[in-house]
Write an enzyme that holds these catalytic residues in place. Structure first.
Site, PDB file in Angstrom:
ATOM      1  N   ASP A   7       6.393  85.066   4.891  1.00 51.66           N
ATOM      2  CA  ASP A   7       6.076  84.691   6.007  1.00 51.66           C
ATOM      3  C   ASP A   7       6.032  83.034   6.044  1.00 51.66           C
ATOM      4  OD1 ASP A   7       5.163  84.036   8.583  1.00 51.66           O
ATOM      5  OD2 ASP A   7       4.013  85.803   8.968  1.00 51.66           O
ATOM      6  N   LYS A  18      20.718  71.328  13.289  1.00 48.20           N
ATOM      7  CA  LYS A  18      20.900  71.294  14.597  1.00 48.20           C
ATOM      8  C   LYS A  18      20.380  72.685  15.461  1.00 48.20           C
ATOM      9  CE  LYS A  18      24.687  71.654  16.978  1.00 48.20           C
ATOM     10  NZ  LYS A  18      25.258  72.834  17.480  1.00 48.20           N
ATOM     11  N   HIS A  76      27.079  68.310  11.536  1.00 47.82           N
ATOM     12  CA  HIS A  76      28.189  68.424  10.753  1.00 47.82           C
ATOM     13  C   HIS A  76      29.434  67.635  10.851  1.00 47.82           C
ATOM     14  CE1 HIS A  76      29.619  71.820  13.401  1.00 47.82           C
ATOM     15  NE2 HIS A  76      30.769  71.678  12.542  1.00 47.82           N
ATOM     16  N   LYS A 127      33.062  65.490   8.828  1.00 44.16           N
ATOM     17  CA  LYS A 127      34.314  65.668   8.809  1.00 44.16           C
ATOM     18  C   LYS A 127      35.087  64.544   8.619  1.00 44.16           C
ATOM     19  CE  LYS A 127      33.944  69.454  12.333  1.00 44.16           C
ATOM     20  NZ  LYS A 127      34.962  70.552  12.343  1.00 44.16           N
ATOM     21  N   GLU A 147      37.964  75.411  21.962  1.00 43.73           N
ATOM     22  CA  GLU A 147      37.750  76.562  21.228  1.00 43.73           C
ATOM     23  C   GLU A 147      38.357  78.015  21.781  1.00 43.73           C
ATOM     24  OE1 GLU A 147      33.960  75.802  18.349  1.00 43.73           O
ATOM     25  OE2 GLU A 147      33.483  76.679  20.095  1.00 43.73           O
ATOM     26  N   ASP A 198      24.714  72.466  22.999  1.00 44.17           N
ATOM     27  CA  ASP A 198      25.455  73.111  21.545  1.00 44.17           C
ATOM     28  C   ASP A 198      26.385  72.044  21.097  1.00 44.17           C
ATOM     29  OD1 ASP A 198      25.873  74.868  19.723  1.00 44.17           O
ATOM     30  OD2 ASP A 198      27.656  75.759  20.800  1.00 44.17           O
ATOM     31  N   HIS A 211      27.913  66.705  18.889  1.00 36.48           N
ATOM     32  CA  HIS A 211      29.090  66.581  18.214  1.00 36.48           C
ATOM     33  C   HIS A 211      29.748  65.458  19.195  1.00 36.48           C
ATOM     34  CE1 HIS A 211      27.763  69.695  15.781  1.00 36.48           C
ATOM     35  NE2 HIS A 211      28.421  70.603  16.357  1.00 36.48           N
ATOM     36  N   LYS A 242      34.429  77.397  25.212  1.00 32.20           N
ATOM     37  CA  LYS A 242      34.696  78.694  24.609  1.00 32.20           C
ATOM     38  C   LYS A 242      35.921  79.140  25.428  1.00 32.20           C
ATOM     39  CE  LYS A 242      31.113  78.319  21.659  1.00 32.20           C
ATOM     40  NZ  LYS A 242      31.156  77.834  20.216  1.00 32.20           N
TER      41      LYS A 242
HETATM   42  C1  BG6 Z   1      28.626  74.110  16.327  1.00 32.03           C
HETATM   43  C2  BG6 Z   1      28.402  75.076  17.220  1.00 32.03           C
HETATM   44  O1  BG6 Z   1      27.359  73.129  15.863  1.00 32.03           O
HETATM   45  O2  BG6 Z   1      29.881  73.582  16.370  1.00 32.03           O
HETATM   46  C3  BG6 Z   1      29.571  76.093  17.689  1.00 32.03           C
HETATM   47  O3  BG6 Z   1      27.156  75.539  17.512  1.00 32.03           O
HETATM   48  C4  BG6 Z   1      30.909  75.555  17.524  1.00 32.03           C
HETATM   49  O4  BG6 Z   1      29.255  76.717  18.979  1.00 32.03           O
HETATM   50  C5  BG6 Z   1      30.848  74.678  16.466  1.00 32.03           C
HETATM   51  O5  BG6 Z   1      31.691  76.490  17.325  1.00 32.03           O
HETATM   52  C6  BG6 Z   1      32.112  73.584  16.309  1.00 32.03           C
HETATM   53  O6  BG6 Z   1      32.294  73.230  15.079  1.00 32.03           O
HETATM   54  P1  BG6 Z   1      33.778  73.244  14.066  1.00 32.03           P
HETATM   55  O7  BG6 Z   1      33.426  72.393  12.924  1.00 32.03           O
HETATM   56  O8  BG6 Z   1      33.802  74.726  14.024  1.00 32.03           O
HETATM   57  O9  BG6 Z   1      34.812  72.669  14.864  1.00 32.03           O
END
Ligand code: BG6
Length: 470
Positions: free
Chosen positions: A91, A144, A174, A178, A212, A231, A236, A322
Site C-alpha cells: 500500500d 500526466k 508524451h 514525438k 481520433e 486530456d 499536448h 474522439k
Molecule cells: C493521451 C490521452 O494523453 O494522448 C488520450 O489521454 C489520447 O486520450 C492520447 O488518445 C493521444 O496520443 P497519441 O500519441 O496516441 O496520439
C-alpha cells in the site's frame, strides 16, 4: 540546443510505481524492451504496485505486454530485461512499502521514480519517497495529468518541490517525445527563410487538429474526471502551440527553450466561454463508467489569442475529439492572401491562401503550399504542396525516448513548473463555466457549432483530406 548537462550522473535504478497497471502494460514495458535493445537500460527496474504479485507474475506481465506491442525480435534483450526486474507489492500509504523498496534498491544511489499511477496518488507517493529518504539524489518522473486545474497543479508542484529540486522533476507530456513535434522546433530555428514571415504581418491564422476515430476505449471513468480540454488540449496541443509561437531561444541549451515556451503560455489570453465549443459523441453516455447524464466533452474546439508583439491579432484554432472521421494530427499555418486580387481564382475567393502544413501523426510531414498556373490561356491555377519531409514514424517511441532522457537527467523534453501553471491559468476560466456539450455523430468532424467558431477566419482543415492540396 536540446542536449542535457553531461555533468549529470545517470540514474542507477528505475522504479515504476503502477507496474501492474494499464499504462505499464500498454506503453512502459515495450519502451523498456526498446531501451534494453538499444543498450540504454542496464540498471535494475523495480516494479511497485498495491497487488501482492510475485516477481514471476511481473515477468509474465512484461513478456505479454511486449508480445502484444509487436514482434519479439531480440530474445537476448527480452531475457536481459526480465533479469533486471524486481517487484515490491504494498500500500502506498504504508511506510513499510517504501522500506521494502529501499531494500529492493540495494546499492543504487540515484533511482529514477516513475509515477505511472492515478494522479490522486501522486502526493502520497512523493511524500512517501521523501519520508523514506528515497528522494536524495533521485529524480521523479510524473505522468500526466499534472493537476486538473490551476489550484491543484500549484498544490502538486508545491508538494513535489518540497521533496525534489525542480531539475529532478520530470513532468511527462508524451507529445514532446514525438519526432514530428521535435521537428517543429528544429524546422523553425534551423532555417532562416521562415523568420521574416513568422508573425502577425504574414500569418492569417493557425489551426491544430488532433482527431481520433475511436472512443474512450474503456477509459470512461478517467474521461469523466477529465474531458477533452484537460486530456489533450491543455497539455499536448498547448505544447505544440508553444513550439510554434515561441521566440528564438537565447542560447543553445534546453533551459532557454523552457524559458521561451513559458513566455508563450504567459502571453496567452485566458479563455472565455464563447471561445470554446464542446461536443459529446452520441453513445458516450452508454460507455462503462460514464454518468447517464454526463456533460463531459469528448470534443473540444477553441479560439485562442497570444497577446505578444509577434502574434497580436492572429487567431489560433485548436480542435480535438474522439470518434471523429479520422485518426490524424495536423497543424495548418495559413498565410495572408496577396494584397491585390489579380486573378479570378485568387484567395480568399477560391480556396485557401498559401499555407504551411505540419503533419504530426500518424506520420511526420512538412509541406509548403503555393499556387502555380495551369497550362493554357486562362490565368487560373492550383495550390500545390511542396513536400519538405514525408516520413513514417521513427523507431523510437515517445516513451522510450522520454524514459531514456529522464534517466540520463536530460530535461529538454519535459515541462517546467511555470509553464504548466501558466497553461492551466489559460483554461481555468472555462473548465467549469461553459455551455453544455453539443451532441455529434460518431464518424463526423464534431458538432457543427465548431464551424461557427472559426467561420470569421475560414474553415477547419480536416487532416484526412490533406493528402493533396485543394
Ligand atoms: C493521451 C490521452 O494523453 O494522448 C488520450 O489521454 C489520447 O486520450 C492520447 O488518445 C493521444 O496520443 P497519441 O500519441 O496516441 O496520439
Amino acid at each position: 540546443m536540446m542536449k542535457g548537462d553531461s555533468r549529470i550522473l545517470p540514474a542507477d535504478a528505475l522504479v515504476i510505481f503502477g507496474a501492474t497497471g494499464d499504462l505499464a502494460h500498454k506503453m512502459i514495458f515495450p519502451a523498456l524492451y526498446a531501451m534494453v535493445k538499444r543498450g540504454v537500460l542496464k540498471v535494475p527496474v523495480v516494479g511497485v504496485a498495491a497487488s501482492a504479485w510475485s516477481l514471476a507474475q511481473l515477468r509474465k506481465q512484461a513478456r505479454d505486454s511486449i508480445r502484444q506491442a509487436g514482434k519479439i525480435d531480440d530474445r537476448a534483450a527480452l531475457d536481459h530485461l526480465l533479469t533486471l526486474l524486481r517487484y515490491v507489492g504494498g500500500d502506498y500509504n504504508n511506510p513499510d512499502t517504501f522500506k521494502t523498496l529501499k531494500q529492493a534498491l540495494g546499492a543504487a544511489q540515484r533511482p529514477a521514480h516513475y509515477l505511472a499511477i492515478p494522479p490522486a496518488l501522486f502526493p502520497t507517493v512523493i511524500k512517501g519517497l521523501g519520508d523514506a529518504g528515497l528522494a536524495d539524489q533521485a529524480r521523479v518522473i510524473v505522468e500526466k495529468p499534472f493537476g486538473r486545474d490551476l489550484a491543484s497543479a500549484r498544490e502538486l508542484n508545491r508538494i513535489a518541490l518540497s521533496v525534489f529540486e525542480e531539475d529532478a522533476i520530470f513532468r511527462i507530456d508524451h507529445y514532446l517525445g514525438k519526432e514530428a513535434i521535435m521537428n517543429i522546433l528544429y524546422f523553425r530555428f534551423a532555417n532562416s527563410f521562415l523568420e521574416p514571415i513568422w508573425n502577425r504581418n504574414h500569418i492569417a491564422s493557425i489551426q491544430i487538429t488532433l482527431a481520433e476515430d475511436f472512443g474512450v476505449k474503456g477509459r470512461g471513468k478517467f474521461y469523466e474526471s477529465a474531458g477533452c480540454l484537460r486530456d489533450v488540449i491543455q497539455n499536448h496541443l498547448f505544447q505544440v502551440v508553444a513550439l510554434l509561437a515561441m521566440e528564438p531561444p537565447a542560447y543553445q541549451g534546453y533551459g532557454a527553450v523552457h524559458c521561451e515556451k513559458a513566455k508563450v503560455f504567459q502571453a496567452m489570453r485566458p479563455l472565455q466561454a464563447d471561445d470554446v465549443v464542446r461536443g459529446q459523441y452520441a453513445g458516450y453516455r452508454q460507455e462503462p463508467g460514464v454518468a447517464k447524464r454526463s456533460d463531459v466533452e469528448t470534443f473540444c474546439a477553441l479560439r485562442l489569442f497570444i497577446d505578444s508583439w509577434r502574434w497580436e491579432g492572429v487567431p489560433w484554432y485548436l480542435r480535438s475529439g474522439k470518434c471523429l472521421a479520422a485518426t490524424a494530427a495536423e497543424v495548418l499555418v495559413e498565410l495572408k492572401p496577396p494584397p491585390q486580387r489579380l486573378f479570378d481564382d485568387s484567395a480568399p475567393v477560391a480556396g485557401r491562401a498559401n499555407y504551411l502544413r505540419f503533419r504530426l501523426s500518424p506520420n511526420a510531414a512538412v509541406a509548403l503550399a503555393a499556387r502555380v498556373k495551369r497550362a493554357g490561356k486562362e490565368f487560373v491555377g492550383d495550390q500545390r504542396e511542396l513536400f519538405l519531409l514525408d516520413e513514417q514514424a521513427g523507431e523510437e517511441t515517445p516513451y522510450a525516448r522520454l524514459l531514456s532522457d529522464a534517466m540520463a537527467g536530460n530535461g529538454a523534453l519535459f515541462t517546467r513548473e511555470d509553464a504548466i501553471e501558466a497553461a492551466w491559468a489559460v483554461v481555468d476560466p472555462v473548465l467549469e463555466t461553459h455551455a453544455r456539450a453539443y451532441a455529434y455523430t460518431p464518424g463526423s468532424w464534431g458538432p457543427k457549432q465548431a464551424d461557427g467558431l472559426i467561420a470569421a477566419d475560414g474553415s477547419w482543415h480536416n487532416p484526412m483530406l490533406a493528402q493533396t492540396a485543394k
